[in-house]
Design a protein around this motif. Structure first.
Motif: not given
Length: 581
Positions: A229-251
């Protein structure tokens, strides 16, 4: 080609329907599978992601409104003179007023206070947190923000709350004190939880990566690793967006949207790709309902193919329906092709002729029987002998001083004069009222003060002819079924007047009445000629129909404990239709 056409035409109806149904079904399923494979599948994933993104953005707006609602309240309080001057006498009532206001709106405000820069504070009686001990307390003075929302904490009541700090500027324009409150996270979590579509997990976090609305240990153990979660740059989010992520439950895909009224917060929704694919598969099943629409096409094709076969059957069915409605001249047209339906039509026409002849014969026999019975009745009674005998008894009663008996005999004599009427079926409305009044006078003599009546007839219709003995049986019902069992005095109101081309006769009583169940059973028995024991009412309805056809009406209204009203409508002209009233 001709051989094939002849082969199809020589098939049975059943074989034709099966053949065309099979061909059409293959076309339908084939088209449906091609459509799903090349059109539906590629588009559904994008549509679902767009739907989730829209939902996240909507919930972010709801969170923003939830914050703004409190900020507006604190902004208004901060500008009041009492708060700006920290007037002790007026601040305490303000605190209690704010606390009670939230309580009335079913929102608990456990801790609400005004804190001076010197640490001196005014706080409500429900306080469960020490708002000064948190680091956000001093940040309000140092940072250039309208307000600060702190991290969630667990208060002494074991309730999770979030801390609001709103600065109050003094008359010098500097921050001199704070409005501090601890608001339960319940409503905020309700907003967040309703955003969880397709097995997703939704939460609020700040730009620094701190999670606001969910249990940290459970979240990091089941959804996303903290380091990931810390690898995501939340500071740069200025509008709605989608980010691909490898979670504990898979892609997975992380949907984010900033909270506009508090830019330090971001609303996040995590959805696994497998959950989206599962949803797509469920949606595809829904598309199979398209088969239902295509089945309509099959039915249409089948109907078109079999039209030439089924049309004669429908025509014959239509003729039968008209006969059911009473049209005995609904003959089937036998000038069509001589197929199986033609011979059915010939038999049907012969049957219709026999039914018509039988009805005419029965009607004639019933009419003759009725007249014979009436003549026998008249012969048995011998009207003149009856009148003379009653007249002699009346004068004998008067000689003995029995005037009540004499009056009753007079009423009875008048009653029989109208009843017999020399065998005539019709009398004037005036005579019908006289006959009913005689009957009521006889019953009044019998019942005494327990019965009273009022009769009213419109002058212009007194000489109108109607079939006799219509009102008396209804009055008799009113007495025996409505007034007789009533403890107090009963009244009967009989009225006749002209209305819209009809003679309207009403008989109303204030007896015990009927409940809806009994009333409905009575109406049903009259309409269906069911044996219900109400012979007088049934006889009236049948005679009305015989004399005036369907233009005549008999309607019954009743309320339990209030009374009953019977209305008769008799058309003055045969061509007028009966109006429901």
């Amino acid at each position: 080609m001709k051989k094939r056409r002849a082969y199809v035409e020589n098939l049975s109806i059943k074989s034709k329907i099966i053949m065309f149904f099979s061909i059409t079904t293959i076309l339908v399923f084939g088209s449906l599978l091609v459509y799903i494979n090349f059109n539906v599948k590629p588009r559904n994933e994008d549509n679902i992601k767009f739907l989730i993104s829209q939902n996240v953005e909507t919930k972010a707006s709801e969170v923003s409104m939830w914050i703004e609602k409190r900020v507006v309240e604190y902004r208004t309080l901060s500008t009041t003179p009492a708060v700006r001057s920290m007037d002790v006498r007026e601040i305490t009532p303000i605190i209690e007023s704010v606390t009670n206001s939230h309580k009335n709106n079913e929102e608990t405000m456990e801790t609400f206070s005004f804190i001076g820069k010197n640490g001196f504070c005014w706080i409500n009686s429900k306080a469960t947190e020490n708002l000064i001990k948190y680091e956000d307390y001093m940040l309000v003075y140092s940072e250039d923000k309208e307000f600060i929302i702190g991290q969630p904490v667990l208060n002494d009541n074991n309730r999770e709350v979030i801390l609001f700090y709103y600065p109050i500027e003094g008359y010098t324009g500097k921050k001199e004190s704070l409005i501090c409150s601890a608001v339960p996270l319940v409503r905020l979590k309700e907003i967040v939880n309703t955003a969880q579509l397709y097995g997703s997990k939704t939460w609020i976090m700040n730009r620094q990566g701190d999670i606001i609305t969910t249990d940290l240990d459970y979240f990091y153990d089941n959804y996303v690793d903290e380091e990931m979660l810390k690898t995501i740059d939340f500071e740069s989010i200025v509008s709605s967006d989608m980010i691909s992520l490898d979670s504990l439950k898979g892609d997975s895909t992380l949907f984010v949207s900033p909270v506009t009224s508090y830019p330090d917060w971001v609303l996040c929704t995590l959805t696994t790709d497998s959950a989206i694919n599962h949803s797509i598969n469920e949606m595809l099943i829904g598309y199979l309902f398209l088969f239902g629409a295509l089945i309509l096409l099959i039915i249409f094709i089948g109907a078109y193919v079999t039209k030439s076969v089924l049309n004669p059957i429908k025509i014959l069915q239509s003729c039968m329906s008209r006969v059911e409605a009473g049209q005995l001249d609904a003959y089937y047209n036998t000038s069509t092709a001589k197929d199986e339906i033609y011979y059915l039509g010939v038999s049907y026409n012969k049957m219709l002729d026999e039914i018509t002849q039988l009805i005419d014969k029965i009607y004639e026999e019933q009419s003759e029987r009725r007249m014979a019975e009436l003549r026998i009745l008249q012969e048995q009674i011998k009207p003149h002998f009856l009148y003379n005998t009653l007249d002699n008894i009346k004068w004998m009663a008067k000689k003995q001083g029995a005037n009540d008996v004499a009056k009753t005999i007079t009423d009875l004599s008048n009653f029989f004069r109208v009843f017999l009427n020399n065998g005539n079926e019709k009398i004037t409305l005036k005579q019908e009222f006289r006959h009913t009044r005689s009957y009521l006078d006889i019953q009044k003599t019998r019942c005494g003060e327990k019965l009273d009546y009022v009769m009213d007839i419109e002058k212009e219709i007194e000489e109108v002819s109607i079939i006799k003995i219509l009102i008396q049986p209804i009055v008799e019902n009113s007495i025996y079924h409505g007034i007789k069992t009533k403890e107090s005095k009963g009244n009967i109101f009989v009225k006749a007047y002209s209305e819209g081309g009809y003679i309207k006769i009403t008989v109303e009583d204030d007896g015990i009445g009927m409940d809806d169940e009994c009333l409905n059973k009575l109406r049903e028995s009259l309409l269906k000629a069911v044996d219900s024991g109400h012979y007088g009412m049934k006889n009236i309805l049948q005679r009305l129909k015989y004399a005036y056809g369907d233009n005549a009406c008999l309607n019954i209204e009743s309320k339990l404990g209030i009374g009953t009203k019977v209305t008769i409508l008799i058309p003055r002209q045969g061509e007028e239709e009966c109006i429901e009233r």
